[in-house]
Scaffold this motif. Structure first.
Motif, short mmCIF file in Angstrom:
data_model
loop_
_atom_site.label_atom_id
_atom_site.label_comp_id
_atom_site.label_asym_id
_atom_site.label_seq_id
_atom_site.Cartn_x
_atom_site.Cartn_y
_atom_site.Cartn_z
N LYS A 224 92.84 -17.06 92.69
CA LYS A 224 92.81 -15.69 93.19
C LYS A 224 92.43 -15.63 94.67
N MET A 225 91.73 -16.64 95.16
CA MET A 225 91.32 -16.64 96.57
C MET A 225 92.50 -16.82 97.52
N HIS A 226 93.64 -17.25 96.98
CA HIS A 226 94.84 -17.44 97.80
C HIS A 226 95.87 -16.39 97.38
N PRO A 227 95.94 -15.26 98.09
CA PRO A 227 96.73 -14.11 97.63
C PRO A 227 98.23 -14.35 97.49
N ASN A 228 98.77 -15.32 98.23
CA ASN A 228 100.21 -15.56 98.16
C ASN A 228 100.58 -16.69 97.20
N ALA A 229 99.57 -17.35 96.64
CA ALA A 229 99.82 -18.55 95.83
C ALA A 229 100.56 -18.23 94.54
N TYR A 230 100.30 -17.05 93.97
CA TYR A 230 100.94 -16.71 92.69
C TYR A 230 102.45 -16.61 92.86
N ASP A 231 102.89 -15.84 93.85
CA ASP A 231 104.34 -15.69 94.05
C ASP A 231 104.97 -17.01 94.49
N LYS A 232 104.26 -17.78 95.29
CA LYS A 232 104.80 -19.08 95.69
C LYS A 232 104.97 -19.98 94.47
N SER A 233 104.01 -19.94 93.56
CA SER A 233 104.10 -20.75 92.34
C SER A 233 105.31 -20.34 91.51
N ARG A 234 105.55 -19.04 91.42
CA ARG A 234 106.71 -18.55 90.68
C ARG A 234 108.01 -19.10 91.28
N VAL A 235 108.11 -19.03 92.60
CA VAL A 235 109.33 -19.48 93.28
C VAL A 235 109.52 -20.98 93.11
N ILE A 236 108.46 -21.74 93.27
CA ILE A 236 108.55 -23.20 93.18
C ILE A 236 108.96 -23.63 91.77
N LEU A 237 108.34 -23.01 90.75
CA LEU A 237 108.66 -23.38 89.37
C LEU A 237 110.06 -22.94 88.97
N GLU B 206 111.83 -9.55 91.52
CA GLU B 206 111.54 -9.11 90.15
C GLU B 206 112.12 -10.08 89.13
N ALA B 207 113.20 -10.78 89.52
CA ALA B 207 113.85 -11.70 88.59
C ALA B 207 113.16 -13.06 88.53
N THR B 208 112.25 -13.33 89.45
CA THR B 208 111.55 -14.61 89.45
C THR B 208 110.54 -14.63 88.30
N PRO B 209 110.67 -15.56 87.37
CA PRO B 209 109.81 -15.53 86.17
C PRO B 209 108.32 -15.62 86.49
N LYS B 210 107.53 -14.87 85.74
CA LYS B 210 106.08 -14.92 85.84
C LYS B 210 105.47 -15.75 84.70
N LYS B 211 106.15 -15.75 83.56
CA LYS B 211 105.59 -16.35 82.36
C LYS B 211 105.13 -17.79 82.54
N PRO B 212 105.92 -18.67 83.18
CA PRO B 212 105.46 -20.07 83.32
C PRO B 212 104.12 -20.19 84.04
N VAL B 213 103.94 -19.40 85.08
CA VAL B 213 102.68 -19.45 85.83
C VAL B 213 101.57 -18.81 85.01
#
Length: 264
Positions: free
Chosen positions: A179-192, A214-221
């Motif tokens: 959570k301390m890295h605000p952009n890490a969640y979306d980056k993780s979605r894109v990378i996965l 919106e089409a980038t999956p969230k579930k794996p992260v």
């Protein structure tokens, strides 16, 4: 009173009345659904942001553990908070949701689990992981990594060295945005979504990544985040050795090789 100040007031009031939340039932829906709520009810990040634009910047929205509610995580002036919006999208609820049986908060307010010293390797899934080294290797090393963590960037180079030293090793990289890295969640979605070690390395190098949509999956992260929370993993990098030992913190290649061979 501003929206945000009003919300903080509600949070404080809800905290003061928390004992009542243990015994007073709250019904989020007058009717109820018999199946999967997402099949009938949905909300986008943009929609939640529009609804709550007077409160703060919405960072995430997902179905709450309490049926009939969405759990919304938002930020304002560097502070983060959690609120709940009902499925009608007319009401906002501030405060904690409690599990009656355990009397513990649920959702984002749930207390962090104590970090386990050892996990059952069978509970670790190689699905939704990036693979380094020998994909068919008999030895399996799991690494929980944040794409914006400088220590993870340093450890990544050591993992490459380790893969060269251990030809029978499969390294599974689980993206675990903090959570301390605000952009890490979306980056993780894109990378996965791209299954790309190159994109992960670009992130470590400070290079721009394609934007999440919106089409980038969230579930794996999200599944990795839930697993880590249950196991008490709360920092990166964290290693899980083939025997299940959980070791947080940076390790160089030589140290990791010794740990794999049981000489350290």
């Amino acid at each position: 009173m501003s929206w945000f100040k009003g919300l903080k007031y509600l949070v404080a009031a809800a905290s003061a009345l928390a004992p009542l939340a243990l015994v007073v039932p709250v019904f989020a829906m007058s009717g109820g659904c018999g199946g999967e709520c997402a099949s009938c009810h949905s909300i986008t990040l943009q929609e939640a942001g529009s609804l709550l634009k007077g409160i703060g910047v919405v960072k995430d929205v997902k179905p709450a553990e309490v049926r009939g509610l969405y759990e919304v995580t938002f930020e304002q002036q560097g502070n983060s908070g959690v609120a709940y919006v009902d499925y009608s999208k007319k009401y906002i609820i501030a405060g904690q949701a409690f599990d009656i049986a355990s009397r513990q908060p649920v959702g984002a307010n749930a207390p962090a689990a104590k970090q386990q010293e050892r996990l059952d390797p069978k509970t670790l899934s190689s699905n939704d992981a990036l693979v380094m080294g020998n994909p068919k290797g008999k030895k399996k090393l799991f690494v929980f990594t944040d794409p914006e963590c400088p220590y993870c960037a340093k450890a990544h180079g050591e993992l490459k060295k380790l893969a060269a030293l251990e030809p029978d090793l499969a390294i599974y990289i689980k993206l675990f945005p903090l959570k301390m890295h605000p952009n890490a969640y979306d980056k993780s979605r894109v990378i996965l979504a791209a299954k790309s070690l190159e994109l992960l390395e670009n992130s470590f190098a400070g290079k721009a990544l394609p934007a999440a949509t919106e089409a980038t999956p969230k579930k794996p992260v999200d599944e990795t985040i839930r697993f880590a929370a249950a196991a008490g993993i709360n920092s990166t990098p964290t290693l899980v050795l083939p025997d299940g030992r959980v070791l947080p913190g940076f390790k160089d290649a030589a140290t990791m090789q010794k740990l794999l061979t049981g000489t350290n």
